[in-house]
Design a protein around this motif. Structure first.
Motif, PDB file in Angstrom:
ATOM      1  N   GLU A   1       0.737  -1.394   0.025  1.00 56.61           N
ATOM      2  CA  GLU A   1       0.141   0.211   0.254  1.00 56.61           C
ATOM      3  C   GLU A   1       0.678   1.116  -0.022  1.00 56.61           C
ATOM      4  OE1 GLU A   1      -3.180   2.172   2.714  1.00 56.61           O
ATOM      5  OE2 GLU A   1      -2.853  -0.239   3.168  1.00 56.61           O
ATOM      6  N   VAL A   2       1.906   1.320   0.797  1.00 60.14           N
ATOM      7  CA  VAL A   2       2.584   2.464   0.899  1.00 60.14           C
ATOM      8  C   VAL A   2       4.444   1.832   0.291  1.00 60.14           C
ATOM      9  CG1 VAL A   2       4.011   3.949   2.337  1.00 60.14           C
ATOM     10  CG2 VAL A   2       1.769   3.308   2.695  1.00 60.14           C
ATOM     11  N   ARG A   3       4.658   2.919  -0.502  1.00 55.48           N
ATOM     12  CA  ARG A   3       6.036   2.415  -1.176  1.00 55.48           C
ATOM     13  C   ARG A   3       6.844   3.789  -1.350  1.00 55.48           C
ATOM     14  NH1 ARG A   3       5.482  -1.296  -6.432  1.00 55.48           N
ATOM     15  NH2 ARG A   3       7.468  -2.004  -5.661  1.00 55.48           N
ATOM     16  N   PHE A   4       8.293   3.582  -1.472  1.00 58.88           N
ATOM     17  CA  PHE A   4       9.188   4.683  -1.902  1.00 58.88           C
ATOM     18  C   PHE A   4       8.738   5.069  -3.226  1.00 58.88           C
ATOM     19  CE2 PHE A   4      11.117   2.893   2.039  1.00 58.88           C
ATOM     20  CZ  PHE A   4      11.274   4.140   2.768  1.00 58.88           C
ATOM     21  N   PRO A   5       8.808   6.353  -3.560  1.00 61.36           N
ATOM     22  CA  PRO A   5       8.128   7.062  -4.609  1.00 61.36           C
ATOM     23  C   PRO A   5       9.162   6.280  -6.089  1.00 61.36           C
ATOM     24  CG  PRO A   5       9.322   8.572  -3.475  1.00 61.36           C
ATOM     25  CD  PRO A   5       9.011   7.602  -2.832  1.00 61.36           C
ATOM     26  N   GLU A   6      10.347   5.978  -5.728  1.00 61.48           N
ATOM     27  CA  GLU A   6      11.003   5.559  -6.911  1.00 61.48           C
ATOM     28  C   GLU A   6      10.826   4.061  -7.537  1.00 61.48           C
ATOM     29  OE1 GLU A   6      13.966   5.689  -3.363  1.00 61.48           O
ATOM     30  OE2 GLU A   6      12.118   6.515  -3.752  1.00 61.48           O
ATOM     31  N   PHE A   7       9.869   3.383  -6.717  1.00 62.69           N
ATOM     32  CA  PHE A   7       9.646   1.840  -7.081  1.00 62.69           C
ATOM     33  C   PHE A   7       8.432   1.811  -7.334  1.00 62.69           C
ATOM     34  CE2 PHE A   7      13.198   2.038  -3.678  1.00 62.69           C
ATOM     35  CZ  PHE A   7      14.186   1.424  -4.472  1.00 62.69           C
ATOM     36  N   THR A   8       8.099   1.248  -8.288  1.00 65.94           N
ATOM     37  CA  THR A   8       6.569   1.178  -9.020  1.00 65.94           C
ATOM     38  C   THR A   8       6.436  -0.239  -9.580  1.00 65.94           C
ATOM     39  OG1 THR A   8       7.366   1.807 -10.950  1.00 65.94           O
ATOM     40  CG2 THR A   8       6.550   3.597  -9.568  1.00 65.94           C
ATOM     41  N   ASN A   9       7.365  -1.363  -9.807  1.00 67.29           N
ATOM     42  CA  ASN A   9       7.156  -2.541 -10.417  1.00 67.29           C
ATOM     43  C   ASN A   9       6.673  -3.337  -9.334  1.00 67.29           C
ATOM     44  OD1 ASN A   9       8.415  -1.841 -12.884  1.00 67.29           O
ATOM     45  ND2 ASN A   9      10.329  -2.324 -12.283  1.00 67.29           N
ATOM     46  N   ALA A  10       5.822  -4.272  -9.729  1.00 65.17           N
ATOM     47  CA  ALA A  10       5.359  -5.225  -8.732  1.00 65.17           C
ATOM     48  C   ALA A  10       6.321  -6.276  -8.035  1.00 65.17           C
ATOM     49  CB  ALA A  10       4.217  -6.342  -9.451  1.00 65.17           C
ATOM     50  N   TRP A  11       5.990  -6.824  -6.907  1.00 64.75           N
ATOM     51  CA  TRP A  11       7.103  -7.735  -6.319  1.00 64.75           C
ATOM     52  C   TRP A  11       6.797  -9.026  -6.857  1.00 64.75           C
ATOM     53  CZ3 TRP A  11       7.702  -6.995  -0.238  1.00 64.75           C
ATOM     54  CH2 TRP A  11       7.971  -5.789  -0.022  1.00 64.75           C
TER      55      TRP A  11
ATOM     56  N   GLN B   1       7.821 -23.569  -1.094  1.00 64.39           N
ATOM     57  CA  GLN B   1       6.800 -22.379  -0.925  1.00 64.39           C
ATOM     58  C   GLN B   1       7.490 -21.299  -1.643  1.00 64.39           C
ATOM     59  OE1 GLN B   1       3.934 -23.313   0.696  1.00 64.39           O
ATOM     60  NE2 GLN B   1       4.963 -25.325   0.638  1.00 64.39           N
ATOM     61  N   THR B   2       6.360 -20.309  -2.052  1.00 62.53           N
ATOM     62  CA  THR B   2       6.616 -19.036  -2.635  1.00 62.53           C
ATOM     63  C   THR B   2       6.165 -17.910  -1.785  1.00 62.53           C
ATOM     64  OG1 THR B   2       4.597 -19.142  -3.766  1.00 62.53           O
ATOM     65  CG2 THR B   2       6.449 -20.347  -4.993  1.00 62.53           C
ATOM     66  N   ILE B   3       7.012 -16.959  -1.966  1.00 62.50           N
ATOM     67  CA  ILE B   3       6.506 -15.583  -1.445  1.00 62.50           C
ATOM     68  C   ILE B   3       7.282 -14.415  -2.356  1.00 62.50           C
ATOM     69  CG2 ILE B   3       7.169 -16.237   0.909  1.00 62.50           C
ATOM     70  CD1 ILE B   3       9.648 -14.850   1.000  1.00 62.50           C
ATOM     71  N   LEU B   4       6.377 -13.149  -2.040  1.00 60.53           N
ATOM     72  CA  LEU B   4       6.817 -12.049  -3.018  1.00 60.53           C
ATOM     73  C   LEU B   4       7.995 -11.331  -2.478  1.00 60.53           C
ATOM     74  CD1 LEU B   4       2.926 -10.775  -3.298  1.00 60.53           C
ATOM     75  CD2 LEU B   4       4.293 -11.702  -5.005  1.00 60.53           C
ATOM     76  N   VAL B   5       8.867 -10.832  -3.452  1.00 64.96           N
ATOM     77  CA  VAL B   5      10.074 -10.262  -3.175  1.00 64.96           C
ATOM     78  C   VAL B   5      10.468  -9.072  -4.173  1.00 64.96           C
ATOM     79  CG1 VAL B   5      12.461 -10.618  -3.104  1.00 64.96           C
ATOM     80  CG2 VAL B   5      11.133 -12.650  -2.632  1.00 64.96           C
ATOM     81  N   PRO B   6      10.651  -7.950  -3.629  1.00 63.19           N
ATOM     82  CA  PRO B   6      10.714  -6.685  -4.144  1.00 63.19           C
ATOM     83  C   PRO B   6      12.515  -6.794  -4.784  1.00 63.19           C
ATOM     84  CG  PRO B   6      11.109  -6.169  -1.930  1.00 63.19           C
ATOM     85  CD  PRO B   6      10.693  -7.560  -2.069  1.00 63.19           C
ATOM     86  N   SER B   7      12.639  -6.038  -5.851  1.00 66.14           N
ATOM     87  CA  SER B   7      14.170  -5.781  -6.198  1.00 66.14           C
ATOM     88  C   SER B   7      15.009  -5.619  -4.971  1.00 66.14           C
ATOM     89  CB  SER B   7      14.275  -4.654  -7.015  1.00 66.14           C
ATOM     90  OG  SER B   7      14.001  -3.389  -6.357  1.00 66.14           O
TER      91      SER B   7
END
Length: 267
Positions: free
Chosen positions: A76-86, A220-226
């Motif tokens: 829901e909240v991200r730093f502005p420079e990141f927009t891609n899905a996890w 198992q799988t989880i969502l991971v950001p860059s």
């Protein structure tokens, strides 16, 4: 009070006996000054308790907003420079089973408490001869603690962020397959709403605690950001943790100070 109390399950002092108690106390003016002094100290303690509580609530709220909710691919909240899905990642691509044994690399003073993630300089009572069977837990490794609690209904993972050491062989440990931001994974791998699903799908009930079935867990799988987003999220929560620690230490210092002053200002 003890000398006047009646014996039994509940000790009772009756009114007539209580009236016989001899107490020493100062004049009214000194009572008022002492009372005002401790009232100010109590107010300061309450202030730091509230500050500590507020920062803990802030962190809990931000964890909910900065990690994706179930069924979503972005927080829901991200730093502005990141927009891609996890990205959906298999845990077996991120971690591997840790099989490293001590073999006399570390002594008892490098024993790690998994519950508190602290070194125990006194060790945990294990004999020197048994330390070679202990697992080596290197910085960045994770350990599974299968004890249930109010906060962790199915057990939890903790990240070693204190340095290389050893731990009891009864715990299951994993090692990152590549270098990853420890500050991020300290929060993420320990976060119940994210990790409860992989844990439920890969544990079995043991005698004392839940046991992790490694092969099932790695599937198992989880969502991971860059990596870049992991770095900035991890640093952000590290600053919050430092603030929590600061308020905790101030509170403990004031509580200890009050205790010492009570001993010194009362006969």
């Amino acid at each position: 009070m003890k000398s006047f109390a009646s014996s039994g399950t509940m000790q009772i002092v009756n009114k007539s006996e209580f009236s016989k108690l001899q107490l020493q106390y100062p004049i009214l003016e000194e009572q008022q000054k002492i009372g005002t002094f401790f009232q100010q100290l109590d107010d300061l303690i309450t202030l730091h308790q509230r500050k500590l509580s507020d920062v803990k609530k802030l962190k809990a709220g931000l964890l909910q907003k900065m990690f994706p909710k179930n069924g979503e691919t972005v927080p829901e909240v991200r730093f502005p420079e990141f927009t891609n899905a996890w990205e959906q990642r298999k845990l077996g691509d991120l971690y591997k089973k840790n099989l490293e044994r001590n073999k006399d690399q570390f002594k008892a003073d490098k024993t790690i408490s998994i519950a508190s993630m602290r070194f125990k300089p006194e060790g945990n009572g294990a004999s020197e001869s048994s330390l070679s069977t202990y697992k080596v837990l290197r910085e960045g490794d994770i350990a599974f603690e299968g004890h249930k609690s109010k906060q962790f209904s199915f057990g939890r993972f903790v990240v070693n962020d204190i340095g290389n050491g050893i731990m009891s062989p009864r715990f299951t440990t994993l090692r990152p397959s590549q270098q990853i931001p420890i500050k991020f994974w300290k929060q993420y791998i320990n976060y119940e709403p994210i990790m409860k699903y992989p844990i439920v799908n890969s544990t079995k009930l043991g005698t004392m605690m839940n046991e992790l079935v490694m092969n099932d867990f790695l599937k198992q799988t989880i969502l991971v950001p860059s990596i870049a987003e992991q770095e900035i999220i991890g640093s952000f929560f590290k600053q919050l943790d430092n603030l929590i620690t600061l308020h905790q230490r101030k509170l403990e210092h004031l509580q200890q100070q009050k205790k010492a002053l009570l001993q010194q200002m009362f006969i």
